[in-house]
Design a protein around this motif. Structure first.
Motif, PDB file in Angstrom:
ATOM      1  N   UNK A  36       0.850  -1.203   0.000  1.00 37.46           N
ATOM      2  CA  UNK A  36       0.000   0.000   0.000  1.00 37.46           C
ATOM      3  C   UNK A  36       0.879   1.244   0.000  1.00 37.46           C
ATOM      4  N   UNK A  37       1.921   1.220   0.829  1.00 37.71           N
ATOM      5  CA  UNK A  37       2.845   2.360   0.905  1.00 37.71           C
ATOM      6  C   UNK A  37       3.566   2.574  -0.420  1.00 37.71           C
ATOM      7  N   UNK A  38       3.943   1.478  -1.065  1.00 33.20           N
ATOM      8  CA  UNK A  38       4.639   1.595  -2.346  1.00 33.20           C
ATOM      9  C   UNK A  38       3.745   2.270  -3.390  1.00 33.20           C
ATOM     10  N   UNK A  39       2.472   1.925  -3.395  1.00 35.65           N
ATOM     11  CA  UNK A  39       1.534   2.582  -4.314  1.00 35.65           C
ATOM     12  C   UNK A  39       1.409   4.068  -3.990  1.00 35.65           C
ATOM     13  N   UNK A  40       1.396   4.376  -2.702  1.00 38.36           N
ATOM     14  CA  UNK A  40       1.259   5.777  -2.288  1.00 38.36           C
ATOM     15  C   UNK A  40       2.473   6.612  -2.701  1.00 38.36           C
ATOM     16  N   UNK A  55       6.242  10.778  -3.611  1.00 36.02           N
ATOM     17  CA  UNK A  55       7.569  10.146  -3.535  1.00 36.02           C
ATOM     18  C   UNK A  55       8.485  10.761  -2.485  1.00 36.02           C
ATOM     19  N   UNK A  56       8.266  12.031  -2.161  1.00 38.14           N
ATOM     20  CA  UNK A  56       9.126  12.692  -1.172  1.00 38.14           C
ATOM     21  C   UNK A  56       8.897  12.155   0.237  1.00 38.14           C
ATOM     22  N   UNK A  57       7.787  11.478   0.443  1.00 36.56           N
ATOM     23  CA  UNK A  57       7.445  10.990   1.785  1.00 36.56           C
ATOM     24  C   UNK A  57       7.662   9.480   1.924  1.00 36.56           C
ATOM     25  N   UNK A  58       8.471   8.900   1.056  1.00 35.63           N
ATOM     26  CA  UNK A  58       8.630   7.447   1.027  1.00 35.63           C
ATOM     27  C   UNK A  58       8.967   6.822   2.385  1.00 35.63           C
ATOM     28  N   UNK A  59       9.927   7.347   3.148  1.00 33.85           N
ATOM     29  CA  UNK A  59      10.249   6.691   4.427  1.00 33.85           C
ATOM     30  C   UNK A  59       9.078   6.647   5.404  1.00 33.85           C
ATOM     31  N   UNK A  60       8.356   7.775   5.545  1.00 32.95           N
ATOM     32  CA  UNK A  60       7.245   7.789   6.489  1.00 32.95           C
ATOM     33  C   UNK A  60       6.093   6.928   5.981  1.00 32.95           C
ATOM     34  N   UNK A  96       1.988  13.718   7.092  1.00 36.74           N
ATOM     35  CA  UNK A  96       1.117  13.151   8.118  1.00 36.74           C
ATOM     36  C   UNK A  96      -0.224  12.710   7.562  1.00 36.74           C
ATOM     37  N   UNK A  97      -0.791  13.489   6.653  1.00 35.89           N
ATOM     38  CA  UNK A  97      -2.061  13.074   6.056  1.00 35.89           C
ATOM     39  C   UNK A  97      -1.852  11.840   5.175  1.00 35.89           C
ATOM     40  N   UNK A  98      -0.755  11.812   4.436  1.00 37.52           N
ATOM     41  CA  UNK A  98      -0.462  10.650   3.596  1.00 37.52           C
ATOM     42  C   UNK A  98      -0.205   9.413   4.451  1.00 37.52           C
ATOM     43  N   UNK A  99       0.538   9.584   5.537  1.00 41.14           N
ATOM     44  CA  UNK A  99       0.829   8.460   6.427  1.00 41.14           C
ATOM     45  C   UNK A  99      -0.445   7.924   7.067  1.00 41.14           C
ATOM     46  N   UNK A 100      -1.351   8.816   7.470  1.00 42.16           N
ATOM     47  CA  UNK A 100      -2.614   8.373   8.072  1.00 42.16           C
ATOM     48  C   UNK A 100      -3.429   7.558   7.082  1.00 42.16           C
ATOM     49  N   UNK A 101      -3.470   8.018   5.830  1.00 43.29           N
ATOM     50  CA  UNK A 101      -4.223   7.294   4.802  1.00 43.29           C
ATOM     51  C   UNK A 101      -3.622   5.913   4.559  1.00 43.29           C
ATOM     52  N   UNK A 148       9.160  -3.694  -1.779  1.00 47.12           N
ATOM     53  CA  UNK A 148      10.417  -3.209  -1.208  1.00 47.12           C
ATOM     54  C   UNK A 148      11.277  -2.489  -2.244  1.00 47.12           C
ATOM     55  N   UNK A 149      11.098  -2.823  -3.508  1.00 47.43           N
ATOM     56  CA  UNK A 149      11.896  -2.185  -4.569  1.00 47.43           C
ATOM     57  C   UNK A 149      11.588  -0.701  -4.716  1.00 47.43           C
ATOM     58  N   UNK A 150      10.446  -0.270  -4.163  1.00 53.68           N
ATOM     59  CA  UNK A 150      10.083   1.149  -4.234  1.00 53.68           C
ATOM     60  C   UNK A 150      10.806   1.969  -3.176  1.00 53.68           C
ATOM     61  N   UNK A 151      11.542   1.304  -2.296  1.00 55.36           N
ATOM     62  CA  UNK A 151      12.175   1.982  -1.168  1.00 55.36           C
ATOM     63  C   UNK A 151      13.677   1.726  -1.155  1.00 55.36           C
TER      64      UNK A 151
END
Length: 200
Positions: free
Chosen positions: A13-17, A22-27, A75-80, A147-150
């Motif tokens: 889900x995070x990889x799709x987000x 893209x700037x928020x990849x770690x969070x 934070x909004x992206x992480x919550x979603x 994992x390849x997205x990170x």
């Protein structure tokens, strides 16, 4: 399904987000992993009922996704992502085995409780039980591409999760015997506090 499989699904889900943020990849990776595991914190307190909300997580995740679009930020992206991963976990449990100590016996018709419907959802058993071979394949099939997205840190976490998955799968069918032996050492007054599947 294994907690590691749910974590890998959350990472997906995070990889799709990251396609949108893209700037928020770690969070996002942290939120996906945490959201994927979070519902299982009820493991010893009403498992698959107390923190499993297949419908309500999806509704909350949709609202959080809209908030992330209207007010973009980490934070909004992480919550979603967190809520979407938790929703996927709760819904995904209905695709697995029942809530019993030996789910390969297929004796339970309780997979996950839906508070929205006010009843237990029946197991579909596409993944027969947590730690089954298909569970490991699913964890790898979802986790490796995600994992390849990170970066390397997330990839190392994924590798560790998959190693744990394989180890768990190797011993999974032996665990009920171990649990029953250990329960025998628990004082009688405390046995009532153990999950029902451990003592029946």
């Amino acid at each position: 399904m294994m907690a590691t499989t749910h974590a890998m699904a959350g990472l997906a889900v995070a990889a799709l987000a990251t396609l949108f943020a893209p700037d928020h990849a770690p969070v996002l990776a942290a939120a996906g992993l945490a959201g994927g595991v979070f519902p299982d914190l009820d493991l010893y307190a009403g498992h698959r009922r107390t923190l499993h909300f297949p419908v309500y997580y999806a509704l909350a995740g949709s609202a959080a996704g809209l908030a992330a679009v209207l007010a973009p930020g980490p934070w909004t992206a992480a919550a979603a992502v967190f809520l979407a991963a938790a929703a996927l976990h709760a819904a995904g449990d209905a695709l697995g085995g029942g809530l019993e100590l030996e789910p390969w016996e297929a004796t339970s018709e309780r997979a996950v409780y839906s508070h929205f419907h006010g009843r237990w959802l029946a197991p579909r058993r596409f993944v027969r039980y947590d730690g089954s071979p298909e569970d490991v394949v699913l964890a790898a099939g979802v986790g490796v591409p995600a994992a390849l997205a990170f970066g390397p840190t997330v990839q190392q976490v994924t590798g560790l999760a998959l190693a744990v998955s394989i180890g768990y799968a190797v011993v999974r069918r032996r665990l009920p015997r171990v649990v029953r032996r250990l329960v025998g050492f628990v004082p009688e007054p405390l046995r009532g506090r153990l999950p029902e599947r451990f003592v029946h």
